[in-house]
Design a protein around this motif. Structure first.
Motif, PDB file in Angstrom:
ATOM      1  N   ILE A   9      46.265  43.276  52.684  1.00  0.00           N
ATOM      2  CA  ILE A   9      45.628  42.627  53.872  1.00  0.00           C
ATOM      3  C   ILE A   9      44.550  43.171  54.353  1.00  0.00           C
ATOM      4  CG2 ILE A   9      46.285  41.981  56.212  1.00  0.00           C
ATOM      5  CD1 ILE A   9      48.845  41.113  55.347  1.00  0.00           C
ATOM      6  N   ASN A  10      43.419  42.748  54.683  1.00  0.00           N
ATOM      7  CA  ASN A  10      42.558  43.255  55.589  1.00  0.00           C
ATOM      8  C   ASN A  10      41.754  44.647  54.805  1.00  0.00           C
ATOM      9  OD1 ASN A  10      42.315  41.129  57.444  1.00  0.00           O
ATOM     10  ND2 ASN A  10      43.906  42.152  58.450  1.00  0.00           N
ATOM     11  N   LYS A  11      41.778  44.625  53.529  1.00  0.00           N
ATOM     12  CA  LYS A  11      41.312  45.942  52.777  1.00  0.00           C
ATOM     13  C   LYS A  11      39.700  45.702  52.197  1.00  0.00           C
ATOM     14  CE  LYS A  11      44.926  48.326  53.492  1.00  0.00           C
ATOM     15  NZ  LYS A  11      45.822  48.665  52.466  1.00  0.00           N
ATOM     16  N   PHE A  12      39.226  44.587  52.477  1.00  0.00           N
ATOM     17  CA  PHE A  12      38.228  44.395  51.851  1.00  0.00           C
ATOM     18  C   PHE A  12      36.857  43.921  52.718  1.00  0.00           C
ATOM     19  CE2 PHE A  12      41.200  41.128  50.989  1.00  0.00           C
ATOM     20  CZ  PHE A  12      40.639  39.836  51.841  1.00  0.00           C
ATOM     21  N   GLN A  13      37.027  44.248  54.099  1.00  0.00           N
ATOM     22  CA  GLN A  13      35.822  43.798  54.653  1.00  0.00           C
ATOM     23  C   GLN A  13      34.806  44.651  54.566  1.00  0.00           C
ATOM     24  OE1 GLN A  13      38.910  44.563  56.702  1.00  0.00           O
ATOM     25  NE2 GLN A  13      39.335  42.729  57.853  1.00  0.00           N
ATOM     26  N   PHE A  14      33.575  44.097  54.053  1.00  0.00           N
ATOM     27  CA  PHE A  14      32.136  44.623  53.893  1.00  0.00           C
ATOM     28  C   PHE A  14      31.142  43.782  53.883  1.00  0.00           C
ATOM     29  CE2 PHE A  14      28.879  45.560  50.856  1.00  0.00           C
ATOM     30  CZ  PHE A  14      28.215  46.502  51.361  1.00  0.00           C
ATOM     31  N   GLU A  15      29.934  43.879  54.887  1.00  0.00           N
ATOM     32  CA  GLU A  15      29.056  43.315  54.928  1.00  0.00           C
ATOM     33  C   GLU A  15      27.802  44.123  55.423  1.00  0.00           C
ATOM     34  OE1 GLU A  15      27.741  39.205  57.761  1.00  0.00           O
ATOM     35  OE2 GLU A  15      29.711  40.370  58.049  1.00  0.00           O
ATOM     36  N   ASN A  16      26.607  43.649  54.739  1.00  0.00           N
ATOM     37  CA  ASN A  16      25.639  44.373  55.057  1.00  0.00           C
ATOM     38  C   ASN A  16      24.202  43.228  55.267  1.00  0.00           C
ATOM     39  OD1 ASN A  16      24.685  43.672  52.328  1.00  0.00           O
ATOM     40  ND2 ASN A  16      24.625  45.919  51.870  1.00  0.00           N
ATOM     41  N   SER A  17      23.169  43.444  55.139  1.00  0.00           N
ATOM     42  CA  SER A  17      22.111  42.527  55.189  1.00  0.00           C
ATOM     43  C   SER A  17      22.059  41.503  53.905  1.00  0.00           C
ATOM     44  CB  SER A  17      20.812  43.229  55.504  1.00  0.00           C
ATOM     45  OG  SER A  17      20.438  43.873  54.396  1.00  0.00           O
ATOM     46  N   SER A  18      22.461  41.945  53.050  1.00  0.00           N
ATOM     47  CA  SER A  18      22.368  41.239  51.666  1.00  0.00           C
ATOM     48  C   SER A  18      23.693  40.590  51.323  1.00  0.00           C
ATOM     49  CB  SER A  18      21.740  42.021  50.628  1.00  0.00           C
ATOM     50  OG  SER A  18      20.429  42.660  51.224  1.00  0.00           O
ATOM     51  N   ILE A  75      20.793  48.298  41.078  1.00  0.00           N
ATOM     52  CA  ILE A  75      20.214  48.179  39.776  1.00  0.00           C
ATOM     53  C   ILE A  75      20.254  49.405  38.965  1.00  0.00           C
ATOM     54  CG2 ILE A  75      17.836  48.286  40.593  1.00  0.00           C
ATOM     55  CD1 ILE A  75      17.162  46.177  38.342  1.00  0.00           C
ATOM     56  N   GLU A  76      20.084  50.786  39.884  1.00  0.00           N
ATOM     57  CA  GLU A  76      19.958  51.933  39.033  1.00  0.00           C
ATOM     58  C   GLU A  76      21.284  52.547  38.924  1.00  0.00           C
ATOM     59  OE1 GLU A  76      17.292  52.963  37.365  1.00  0.00           O
ATOM     60  OE2 GLU A  76      16.173  51.011  38.131  1.00  0.00           O
ATOM     61  N   GLY A  77      22.513  51.874  39.324  1.00  0.00           N
ATOM     62  CA  GLY A  77      23.463  52.289  39.242  1.00  0.00           C
ATOM     63  C   GLY A  77      24.198  53.247  40.312  1.00  0.00           C
ATOM     64  N   GLU A  78      23.377  53.312  41.579  1.00  0.00           N
ATOM     65  CA  GLU A  78      23.946  53.981  42.466  1.00  0.00           C
ATOM     66  C   GLU A  78      24.768  53.226  43.194  1.00  0.00           C
ATOM     67  OE1 GLU A  78      20.428  51.288  43.963  1.00  0.00           O
ATOM     68  OE2 GLU A  78      20.920  52.507  42.402  1.00  0.00           O
ATOM     69  N   ILE A  79      25.678  53.848  44.099  1.00  0.00           N
ATOM     70  CA  ILE A  79      26.840  52.923  44.660  1.00  0.00           C
ATOM     71  C   ILE A  79      26.369  52.684  46.221  1.00  0.00           C
ATOM     72  CG2 ILE A  79      29.173  53.147  45.756  1.00  0.00           C
ATOM     73  CD1 ILE A  79      30.043  55.159  43.529  1.00  0.00           C
ATOM     74  N   ILE A  80      26.406  51.355  46.334  1.00  0.00           N
ATOM     75  CA  ILE A  80      25.948  50.621  47.724  1.00  0.00           C
ATOM     76  C   ILE A  80      27.186  50.877  48.426  1.00  0.00           C
ATOM     77  CG2 ILE A  80      25.223  48.524  48.872  1.00  0.00           C
ATOM     78  CD1 ILE A  80      23.972  47.597  46.237  1.00  0.00           C
ATOM     79  N   LYS A  81      28.223  50.372  48.130  1.00  0.00           N
ATOM     80  CA  LYS A  81      29.474  50.594  48.922  1.00  0.00           C
ATOM     81  C   LYS A  81      30.642  50.825  48.146  1.00  0.00           C
ATOM     82  CE  LYS A  81      31.883  50.331  52.744  1.00  0.00           C
ATOM     83  NZ  LYS A  81      31.912  51.011  53.775  1.00  0.00           N
ATOM     84  N   ASN A  95      20.753  36.098  51.401  1.00  0.00           N
ATOM     85  CA  ASN A  95      19.241  35.859  51.100  1.00  0.00           C
ATOM     86  C   ASN A  95      19.072  35.726  49.654  1.00  0.00           C
ATOM     87  OD1 ASN A  95      18.674  38.611  50.621  1.00  0.00           O
ATOM     88  ND2 ASN A  95      18.917  38.840  52.697  1.00  0.00           N
ATOM     89  N   ASN A  96      17.879  35.327  49.410  1.00  0.00           N
ATOM     90  CA  ASN A  96      17.470  35.177  48.155  1.00  0.00           C
ATOM     91  C   ASN A  96      17.458  36.527  47.506  1.00  0.00           C
ATOM     92  OD1 ASN A  96      17.738  32.431  47.831  1.00  0.00           O
ATOM     93  ND2 ASN A  96      15.540  32.070  48.185  1.00  0.00           N
ATOM     94  N   TYR A  97      18.586  37.324  46.871  1.00  0.00           N
ATOM     95  CA  TYR A  97      18.564  38.593  46.491  1.00  0.00           C
ATOM     96  C   TYR A  97      17.759  39.010  45.153  1.00  0.00           C
ATOM     97  CZ  TYR A  97      20.181  43.218  46.139  1.00  0.00           C
ATOM     98  OH  TYR A  97      20.445  44.691  46.021  1.00  0.00           O
ATOM     99  N   ARG A  98      16.755  39.601  44.899  1.00  0.00           N
ATOM    100  CA  ARG A  98      16.048  39.784  43.886  1.00  0.00           C
ATOM    101  C   ARG A  98      16.153  40.971  43.080  1.00  0.00           C
ATOM    102  NH1 ARG A  98      15.439  34.621  42.340  1.00  0.00           N
ATOM    103  NH2 ARG A  98      14.393  33.085  44.004  1.00  0.00           N
ATOM    104  N   ASN A  99      16.847  41.993  43.914  1.00  0.00           N
ATOM    105  CA  ASN A  99      16.846  43.445  43.308  1.00  0.00           C
ATOM    106  C   ASN A  99      17.904  43.416  42.208  1.00  0.00           C
ATOM    107  OD1 ASN A  99      14.943  44.342  45.191  1.00  0.00           O
ATOM    108  ND2 ASN A  99      16.427  44.559  46.773  1.00  0.00           N
ATOM    109  N   GLY A 100      18.788  42.663  42.013  1.00  0.00           N
ATOM    110  CA  GLY A 100      19.766  42.816  40.877  1.00  0.00           C
ATOM    111  C   GLY A 100      20.703  43.980  41.539  1.00  0.00           C
ATOM    112  N   PHE A 101      22.180  43.503  41.126  1.00  0.00           N
ATOM    113  CA  PHE A 101      23.366  44.492  41.614  1.00  0.00           C
ATOM    114  C   PHE A 101      24.475  44.293  40.733  1.00  0.00           C
ATOM    115  CE2 PHE A 101      24.843  40.730  43.429  1.00  0.00           C
ATOM    116  CZ  PHE A 101      26.067  40.461  43.281  1.00  0.00           C
TER     117      PHE A 101
END
Length: 420
Positions: free
Chosen positions: A264-273, A373-379, A308-314
């Motif tokens: 329960i409630n372990k997955f809250q994550f939000e950013n601009s994308s 896209i380069e493998g870095e961890i966003i979250k 939004n129309n996310y173009r960076n790839g993830f």
């Protein structure tokens, strides 16, 4: 007939202190006591929630615990690390006293709380067997009658006249369990120490505990993170969270509540994308199921909103850990196409299919990584989901519960659907 009864037991600790704390605190306690008033320090203190910060120097490891255990019951005590399981067993074993409340026991208690519990390191294995029996109130003749059976079960006959300080941790726990299980106590209390032994010995111990409770009518309290072992041995369960009993019922209901609370409630994550909406495990029947057979195909399913129309790839990675926090598998989108294609604005469903007979029986936790896209961890989202795998009993060909006991490399099928 009742074997154990706990009435309003609580255990409070002062952080960073041994004993009751400062002299001023002790004098204050004494002054309240002689006037017939309640200990003033029982009014303060936080519950044992390690995920939150607090300025209080007191913490309640257990708070207002009440339960009754009948003679002959096998009771599993479950909960996450720090929930208060080991503290509860120490109170029941009379290793330490409760801060408040009373514990009533009917019969002798044999405890195995940590490797070498009750053993004197300078004494031999033989001497420690007699010492433990004497502590339980048995005569030398009674211990001698059980001696050969204890040594045979432990498998340390060659070293029985060697001081136990020279034993490995595995040998220590083998002999300690053999002593606790075979000497004539009415109540057997076992903490997670069986994890020290190898898989064959763990299975042997579980079999012996089953014989003890079903054949001999003795009472067992068993703490483990292995839900498959808990479910196989126990008929009743106590689920602890932050020092409080959340469920005391049948073992199935306690395990179900344990998993439900963890998910329960372990997955809250939000950013601009992105916004991460949910994460579930779906069984072969198409329904969410946190208890699955190792003989069924299943898939992880989660929804992500692209803002939004996310173009960076993830990309993403689903890391599966077992109950001892060993990494079992890392399921990564880079295994298939380096990144998820650029996605339009909307909500997307992701399904990661896992074939049957991949995971051994046991309890697993999920970490979720958002990757750039380069493998870095966003979250990194830790421990977002917990599930249990049980044995379906299939024993044909090379399939014995699961194919691989260790780390698994998977190239799973990943399905992406636009749902809104």
């Amino acid at each position: 007939m009742l074997a154990i009864k706990a009435e309003n037991i609580s255990k409070q600790y002062r952080l960073g202190q041994v004993g009751t704390g400062t002299l001023s605190h002790d004098l204050n306690r004494f002054w309240h006591k002689i006037r017939g008033k309640e200990d003033p320090y029982l009014q303060i203190g936080d519950t044992n929630d390690r995920t939150t910060k607090s300025d209080s120097e007191y913490v309640w490891s257990l708070k207002d615990i009440n339960f009754e255990i009948e003679q002959g019951d096998a009771v599993g005590i479950i909960g996450r690390n720090g929930a208060g399981k080991s503290t509860l067993l120490k109170l029941l074993s009379k290793v330490t006293k409760p801060t408040t409340g009373k514990i009533y026991t009917n019969g002798r208690i044999a405890s195995l709380l940590e490797v070498g519990t009750g053993f004197h390191p300078e004494m031999t294995g033989r001497e420690n067997i007699y010492l433990n029996g004497a502590i339980l109130g048995m005569t030398r003749k009674e211990i001698t009658r059980k001696f050969d059976e204890i040594v045979d079960f432990s498998g340390v006959e060659r070293y029985i006249d060697t001081p136990v300080k020279r034993y490995s941790s595995g040998m220590y726990v083998r002999l300690a369990f053999a002593v606790a299980a075979h000497l004539e106590s009415e109540i057997l209390i076992v903490d997670e120490v069986l994890a020290v032994g190898d898989a064959e010995f763990q299975k042997k111990c579980l079999g012996k505990m089953g014989d003890v409770t079903k054949g001999e009518g003795r009472t067992i309290l068993f703490v483990s993170h292995n839900m498959a072992a808990i479910k196989a041995l126990c008929s009743k369960g106590i689920f602890l969270e932050n020092g409080i009993i959340k469920e005391s019922a049948t073992i199935d209901k306690a395990i179900q509540q344990y998993f439900s609370n963890n998910n329960i409630n372990k997955f809250q994550f939000e950013n601009s994308s992105f916004k991460f909406l949910n994460f579930n495990l779906i069984g072969e029947n198409g329904k969410e199921n946190i208890n699955i057979s190792n003989g069924e195909n299943f898939h992880f399913e989660f929804n992500i909103e692209i803002k939004n129309n996310y173009r960076n790839g993830f990309g993403f990675c689903i890391a599966i850990y077992n109950e001892t926090e060993d990494l079992i598998s890392a399921i990564n989108t880079y295994h298939i196409n380096n990144e998820i294609a650029s996605l339009e604005k909307g909500i997307y469903s992701f399904k990661v299919e896992i074939p049957k007979y991949i995971l051994n029986t046991g309890t697993y936790n999920i970490n979720f990584h958002f990757n750039g896209i380069e493998g870095e961890i966003i979250k990194l989202l830790e421990n977002i989901y917990t599930f249990n795998v049980y044995d379906d009993g299939y024993r044909r060909g090379n399939k014995f519960g699961a194919l691989w006991p260790g780390k698994i490399s998977l190239v799973p099928k990943i399905i992406i659907e636009n749902v809104y």
